[in-house]
Design a protein around this motif. Structure first.
Motif: not given
Length: 96
Positions: A46, A75, A78, A81
């Motif tokens: 990320a 995407t 995220l 994460t």
């Protein structure tokens, strides 16, 4: 029996896309270490994508297809994460 708030959300999904959980008190066990390693790799990816995005967005010559691919990769990063954050949040000690 382990309750749902004692389960660790793992940083990957099962074959059907459903979340996977680990039930253990051993934070140094093989599966816990594997999950820690995977979380670290996901967060590292990320960070790399964020750096890449900053450069690509600053470049007016970036092709639209490159931006679409970047958006797809961001995407996924995220999603990973957020899964890591959710898992770690659940593992925080609840105030007594």
């Amino acid at each position: 029996m382990t309750t749902s708030n004692e389960l660790r959300l793992l940083p990957w999904a099962g074959p059907d896309g459903k979340p996977c959980f680990l039930s253990t008190d051993d934070s140094d066990g093989h599966m816990s270490r594997l999950a820690d390693t995977m979380e670290s790799a996901q967060l590292g990816r990320a960070t790399e994508l964020l750096d890449q995005a900053s450069g690509m967005l600053a470049d007016v010559d970036t092709e639209p297809n490159d931006l679409r691919l970047l958006a797809k990769d961001l995407t996924g990063a995220l999603r990973d994460t957020l899964r890591v954050a959710t898992s770690r949040g659940h593992r925080l000690a609840a105030p007594e």
